[in-house]
Write an enzyme that holds these catalytic residues in place. Sequence first.
Site, PDB file in Angstrom:
ATOM      1  N   ASP A  38       4.505 -73.937 -23.334  1.00 49.27           N
ATOM      2  CA  ASP A  38       5.519 -74.951 -23.031  1.00 49.27           C
ATOM      3  C   ASP A  38       5.473 -75.411 -21.578  1.00 49.27           C
ATOM      4  O   ASP A  38       5.620 -76.589 -21.275  1.00 49.27           O
ATOM      5  CB  ASP A  38       6.926 -74.396 -23.314  1.00 49.27           C
ATOM      6  CG  ASP A  38       7.169 -74.278 -24.808  1.00 49.27           C
ATOM      7  OD1 ASP A  38       6.269 -74.687 -25.577  1.00 49.27           O
ATOM      8  OD2 ASP A  38       8.240 -73.774 -25.189  1.00 49.27           O
ATOM      9  N   TYR A  48       2.869 -77.931 -20.955  1.00 46.47           N
ATOM     10  CA  TYR A  48       3.268 -79.209 -21.552  1.00 46.47           C
ATOM     11  C   TYR A  48       4.229 -79.934 -20.610  1.00 46.47           C
ATOM     12  O   TYR A  48       4.053 -81.108 -20.300  1.00 46.47           O
ATOM     13  CB  TYR A  48       3.940 -78.975 -22.911  1.00 46.47           C
ATOM     14  CG  TYR A  48       4.358 -80.253 -23.609  1.00 46.47           C
ATOM     15  CD1 TYR A  48       3.517 -80.860 -24.540  1.00 46.47           C
ATOM     16  CD2 TYR A  48       5.578 -80.858 -23.313  1.00 46.47           C
ATOM     17  CE1 TYR A  48       3.876 -82.027 -25.171  1.00 46.47           C
ATOM     18  CE2 TYR A  48       5.958 -82.036 -23.936  1.00 46.47           C
ATOM     19  CZ  TYR A  48       5.103 -82.616 -24.870  1.00 46.47           C
ATOM     20  OH  TYR A  48       5.468 -83.781 -25.482  1.00 46.47           O
ATOM     21  N   SER A  67      19.142 -91.916 -55.269  1.00 41.23           N
ATOM     22  CA  SER A  67      19.381 -90.476 -55.298  1.00 41.23           C
ATOM     23  C   SER A  67      18.544 -89.882 -56.424  1.00 41.23           C
ATOM     24  O   SER A  67      17.810 -90.585 -57.108  1.00 41.23           O
ATOM     25  CB  SER A  67      20.855 -90.196 -55.511  1.00 41.23           C
ATOM     26  OG  SER A  67      21.322 -90.945 -56.603  1.00 41.23           O
ATOM     27  N   GLU A  95       8.162 -79.688 -54.298  1.00 38.90           N
ATOM     28  CA  GLU A  95       8.487 -79.615 -52.874  1.00 38.90           C
ATOM     29  C   GLU A  95       9.821 -78.919 -52.694  1.00 38.90           C
ATOM     30  O   GLU A  95      10.498 -78.604 -53.662  1.00 38.90           O
ATOM     31  CB  GLU A  95       8.623 -81.020 -52.272  1.00 38.90           C
ATOM     32  CG  GLU A  95       7.358 -81.824 -52.215  1.00 38.90           C
ATOM     33  CD  GLU A  95       7.674 -83.286 -51.998  1.00 38.90           C
ATOM     34  OE1 GLU A  95       8.207 -83.635 -50.944  1.00 38.90           O
ATOM     35  OE2 GLU A  95       7.408 -84.077 -52.928  1.00 38.90           O
ATOM     36  N   LYS A 124      13.811 -78.986 -51.396  1.00 39.52           N
ATOM     37  CA  LYS A 124      14.891 -79.952 -51.209  1.00 39.52           C
ATOM     38  C   LYS A 124      15.602 -79.589 -49.911  1.00 39.52           C
ATOM     39  O   LYS A 124      16.444 -78.683 -49.881  1.00 39.52           O
ATOM     40  CB  LYS A 124      15.863 -79.920 -52.376  1.00 39.52           C
ATOM     41  CG  LYS A 124      16.902 -81.022 -52.271  1.00 39.52           C
ATOM     42  CD  LYS A 124      17.628 -81.225 -53.568  1.00 39.52           C
ATOM     43  CE  LYS A 124      18.452 -82.493 -53.570  1.00 39.52           C
ATOM     44  NZ  LYS A 124      19.056 -82.867 -52.297  1.00 39.52           N
ATOM     45  N   CYS A 127      52.524 -91.449 -65.112  1.00 34.56           N
ATOM     46  CA  CYS A 127      53.886 -91.836 -64.796  1.00 34.56           C
ATOM     47  C   CYS A 127      54.119 -93.222 -65.394  1.00 34.56           C
ATOM     48  O   CYS A 127      53.298 -94.122 -65.235  1.00 34.56           O
ATOM     49  CB  CYS A 127      54.064 -91.886 -63.282  1.00 34.56           C
ATOM     50  SG  CYS A 127      55.498 -92.843 -62.753  1.00 34.56           S
TER      51      CYS A 127
END
Length: 686
Positions: free
Chosen positions: A47, A50, A96, A128, A130, A441
């Site tokens: 890191d 980088y 969906s 895969e 979810k 009602c």
Amino acid sequence: MGQDDLFGSSVNEPQAYDVAARAEWLRNELNRHSHAYYVLDNPSIPDAEYDQLFRELQELEAKHPELIVSDSPTQRVGGEPLPEFHQVRHEVPMLSINNGFSEEDIQNFDRRVREGLGNDHDIRYACELKFDGLAINLRYENGLLVQASTRGDGFTGEDVTVNIRTIRSIPLKLQTTTPPSLIEVRGEVLMFKSDFAKLNQRQRTANQKEFANPRNAAAGSLRQLDSRITAQRSLRFFAYGIGRLDGAPMPTRHSALLDWYQSLGIAVCAERTVVSGAQGLLDFYAVIGQRRTQLPYEIDGVVYKIDDIEQQKILGYVSRAPRFAIAHKFPAEEATTTVLDIEIQVGRTGALTPVARLAPVSVGGVTVTNATLHNEDEVRRKDIRLGDCVIVRRAGDVIPEVVANVPERRPDNAIEFVMPTACPVCGSPIVRLEEEAIARCSGGWLKCAAQRKGGLLHFVSRRAMDIEGLGEQLVEQLVDKGLVNTPADFYHLTLDTLSDLDRMAKKSAQNVLDALEKSKTTTLARFIYALGIRHVGESTAKSLAKHFGSLDALLASDEARVLEVADIGPVVALSILSFFSDPLNRQLIDQLRASGIHWEEGEPEQSNDLLAGKTFVLTGTLPTLSRDDARAMIEAAGGKVAGSVSKKTSYVVAGEEAGSKLTRAEELGVVILDEEQFLKLVESGS
DNA sequence: AGGCCTCGAGTTCC
DNA sequence: CTCGAGGCCT
């Protein structure tokens, strides 16, 4: 002094050339290391190194702003806060996916798929995970990330481009020299469990509110108007789908699409695989279930899709979900708590709904205190009593529901629930029609304040008249003070009356008046929907508006005319006619129109009856038309489309690889058309 | 008559 | 998201 530098005059040419080369080298290096870290999951440098390269590039770009390009790693850090997110219309809707919970659900899914394809062989499925995050659409034009949007309602989302640009696992530029002219990459933004823990640690030390779970943290981070905050939130992205694609061939398999994504530098699910048949699906589910807790992110199940894109197209869609895919969900987290009380809520139609008040309990990171019990029968079926110990879960991990009671922990003094005989709000008698599950009602608009409030809230709601600023609080006050009794009264409110209310100053009061004014320009469909006619929701209101064109045409119609509208049968027709024949409702409509509510009136729909009375069955893949296109053409011409061939079928339209339907049509001697013949028929009727 | 699909209505929490 | 109910097809 360095004054000269600011004006660039002292920078000589050869030096600038080297600087440009160095900047490009740095960009490539940084992008390469990011890719190794986030996409390949295989860090290539420490890191600290980088960061050093990153700072060098930042300094270079600061001195030479002309070297900054939009896909530079330094351009991810976020900028000034936005005033709001812009709406984005999805060119291809983001749908969906249906859910399955049991082995049986999955077996049924596989059976329906094989039936739909007329195929007895095992189907190849791409499997895969979810992910528990947020669905996002990434739009790349000629390889450059130009827009990112949320799913929203599937048709319209929000533009979150600046926030998405801060996510380092998302390439700003696709890794290819031959990018498609347009590609929409779809996938999930989420937060790793470890990053979530760190974030909450930071929130704690900063005395800020902690997030309930990684999903909420990811959602909260992405909805930041200040992208500099998003930049500090370590979000990730995994691709799993595609929207529009121009300028490149569509892969023939879902698994090939994901391989392609990976080659473009886009992260995809590492656990993905392709299996064969229902047993393959169940095995995958079992393996992932075992490994679930060791995964670095949260998942709420797995997803199965038919791998072959052609087969996907044949199966197509049912309303808003594909028939070729299913999510196999893990059982929802459950908790036990006590029923403190069962209260009755009165809805806008007078429907009485029992709601359980629960001792607060944490389920899946969220504290639950209420749960609907739907209706009287449901309470009996589950035998829920006051004081009972019950199991609760969040259905679809969102809405709390009471699953069952725990009989061995029932206290002796548990009280059985009884539906009241009088409305708890207005005292009118409660009526429950035979054969109906809902008790209502009988007070109606005039007597029952709860129904009035519900009806008024419906009128102002987003999908109806869309009057911003008129929420539950305000409507409640207006009804209680008797200032508003019918929707028409909203339009007579004054600045003074509004300013007198609680939590209302001049400014907010003026905002409400402005919103009311703005709402006067609307559409016929919204207006019809806003009236709150029983059985007339958004979709039916749209059909009515389209069919009649103007309100007066609708007001003047009779039962036969209303029944002509698709999907309206005797029950709905009666409800509509009785609403418009009530003088009070007529008066309301007149008042609303008099106060200035208007819309563009259209022509009544010309019923094209070229193919009236004809029934079509589509089979196989047509050369140029999609199934949806063909269906739309038939319906526009007054014909109908059926799912299977029978004696009553007028025509079968057959394409490539037509299956059993074609054979059946031949047996019955039904006329069979190819695409060309079909198009001629639609144009000429012969 | 029975089953599938859609739509409507009600609901929770942040 | 869920349930119930209406509409339409088989």
